[in-house]
Design a protein around this motif. Structure first.
Motif, short mmCIF file in Angstrom:
data_model
loop_
_atom_site.label_atom_id
_atom_site.label_comp_id
_atom_site.label_asym_id
_atom_site.label_seq_id
_atom_site.Cartn_x
_atom_site.Cartn_y
_atom_site.Cartn_z
N ALA A 118 0.83 -1.20 0.00
CA ALA A 118 0.00 0.00 0.00
C ALA A 118 0.87 1.26 0.00
O ALA A 118 0.55 2.24 -0.68
CB ALA A 118 -0.93 0.00 1.21
N GLN A 119 1.99 1.24 0.73
CA GLN A 119 2.89 2.40 0.74
C GLN A 119 3.39 2.71 -0.67
O GLN A 119 3.46 3.87 -1.07
CB GLN A 119 4.07 2.15 1.67
CG GLN A 119 3.72 2.08 3.12
CD GLN A 119 4.84 1.50 3.96
OE1 GLN A 119 5.99 1.44 3.54
NE2 GLN A 119 4.51 1.06 5.17
N GLU A 120 3.72 1.67 -1.42
CA GLU A 120 4.20 1.87 -2.79
C GLU A 120 3.10 2.45 -3.67
O GLU A 120 3.34 3.35 -4.49
CB GLU A 120 4.72 0.54 -3.37
CG GLU A 120 5.43 0.70 -4.69
CD GLU A 120 6.62 1.65 -4.63
OE1 GLU A 120 6.81 2.39 -5.61
OE2 GLU A 120 7.35 1.66 -3.62
N VAL A 121 1.87 1.96 -3.50
CA VAL A 121 0.74 2.50 -4.26
C VAL A 121 0.52 3.96 -3.90
O VAL A 121 0.29 4.80 -4.78
CB VAL A 121 -0.53 1.65 -4.01
CG1 VAL A 121 -1.77 2.33 -4.57
CG2 VAL A 121 -0.36 0.26 -4.63
N ILE A 122 0.60 4.29 -2.61
CA ILE A 122 0.44 5.68 -2.18
C ILE A 122 1.50 6.56 -2.84
O ILE A 122 1.19 7.65 -3.36
CB ILE A 122 0.50 5.81 -0.64
CG1 ILE A 122 -0.72 5.16 -0.01
CG2 ILE A 122 0.62 7.27 -0.23
CD1 ILE A 122 -0.62 4.99 1.50
N ARG A 123 2.75 6.11 -2.83
CA ARG A 123 3.82 6.90 -3.47
C ARG A 123 3.49 7.16 -4.94
O ARG A 123 3.64 8.28 -5.44
CB ARG A 123 5.17 6.18 -3.35
CG ARG A 123 5.80 6.29 -1.99
CD ARG A 123 7.21 5.69 -1.97
NE ARG A 123 7.60 5.41 -0.61
CZ ARG A 123 7.41 4.24 0.02
NH1 ARG A 123 6.88 3.22 -0.61
NH2 ARG A 123 7.78 4.09 1.27
N ASN A 124 3.05 6.11 -5.64
CA ASN A 124 2.68 6.27 -7.06
C ASN A 124 1.51 7.23 -7.23
O ASN A 124 1.52 8.07 -8.13
CB ASN A 124 2.33 4.91 -7.69
CG ASN A 124 3.55 4.03 -7.85
OD1 ASN A 124 4.67 4.51 -7.99
ND2 ASN A 124 3.35 2.72 -7.83
N ASN A 125 0.51 7.11 -6.37
CA ASN A 125 -0.66 8.00 -6.47
C ASN A 125 -0.30 9.44 -6.15
O ASN A 125 -0.82 10.37 -6.78
CB ASN A 125 -1.79 7.49 -5.58
CG ASN A 125 -2.47 6.27 -6.17
OD1 ASN A 125 -2.39 6.00 -7.36
ND2 ASN A 125 -3.14 5.51 -5.32
#
Length: 184
Positions: free
Chosen positions: A76-83
């Protein structure tokens, strides 16, 4: 999943793969922001269990100055960074990795003058401790009489009508979930 309104309107956001998070659907997000906003004139928000970061990003898109996004799950942290990168305004967001309840103390220590205008509390249902989460934010002095709490839960659950100095002002149900809103 997309940003519904504001500066980032129409930008597509990534969802966290798997069943560990439940992203707030576009329909629920639009309805929720129509209740609490729909637009804001500054302020800081905190998404205590950020998942994909969609609620914090939507809040900033609609006028919140800065969003703190707390998330324990590494995917989820990686998805947040991308978003966050999709917004092209990374400086408006702070991602804090790790346990959300421990992160509250960290935010308070590192940002002693910060008071949240909006707080999103949408924990994994098995880890739901929303009353204690609000009490923790009060204890750490990160909220005040201007704060609005948006709490998502299974529709079979219900929070007390009053938590600390905050009164439940609304409850809405969408399918299997419920959202309760608290203000001072």
């Amino acid at each position: 999943m997309r940003v519904i309104a504001g500066e980032y309107k129409g930008r597509n956001l990534k969802a966290v793969p798997g069943d560990n998070t439940r992203p707030t659907t576009d329909k629920v997000k639009e309805s929720l922001f129509n209740i609490i906003g729909p637009y804001f004139n500054g302020g800081v928000c905190f998404d205590m269990f950020a998942g994909s970061g969609g609620l914090g990003i939507e809040a900033v898109s609609r006028g919140i100055d800065h969003a703190f996004l707390s998330e324990k799950n590494r995917k989820a942290q990686e998805v947040i960074r991308n978003n966050i990168q999709i917004t092209k305004e990374e400086d408006k967001f702070t991602l804090i990795a790790g346990d959300s309840r421990r992160n509250v103390a960290k935010i308070a220590a590192e940002n002693p003058d910060t008071r949240f205008r909006l707080v999103f509390i949408d924990p994994p249902y098995q880890a739901e401790k929303t009353v204690e989460d609000i009490q923790l934010l009060v204890k750490e002095e990160l909220v005040d009489e201007q704060t609005t709490f948006i709490c998502e839960m299974d529709k079979h659950n219900q929070l007390p009508n009053r938590i600390e100095l905050y009164q439940k002002i609304r409850r809405v149900e969408y399918g299997t979930i419920a959202i309760e809103i608290f203000e001072a």
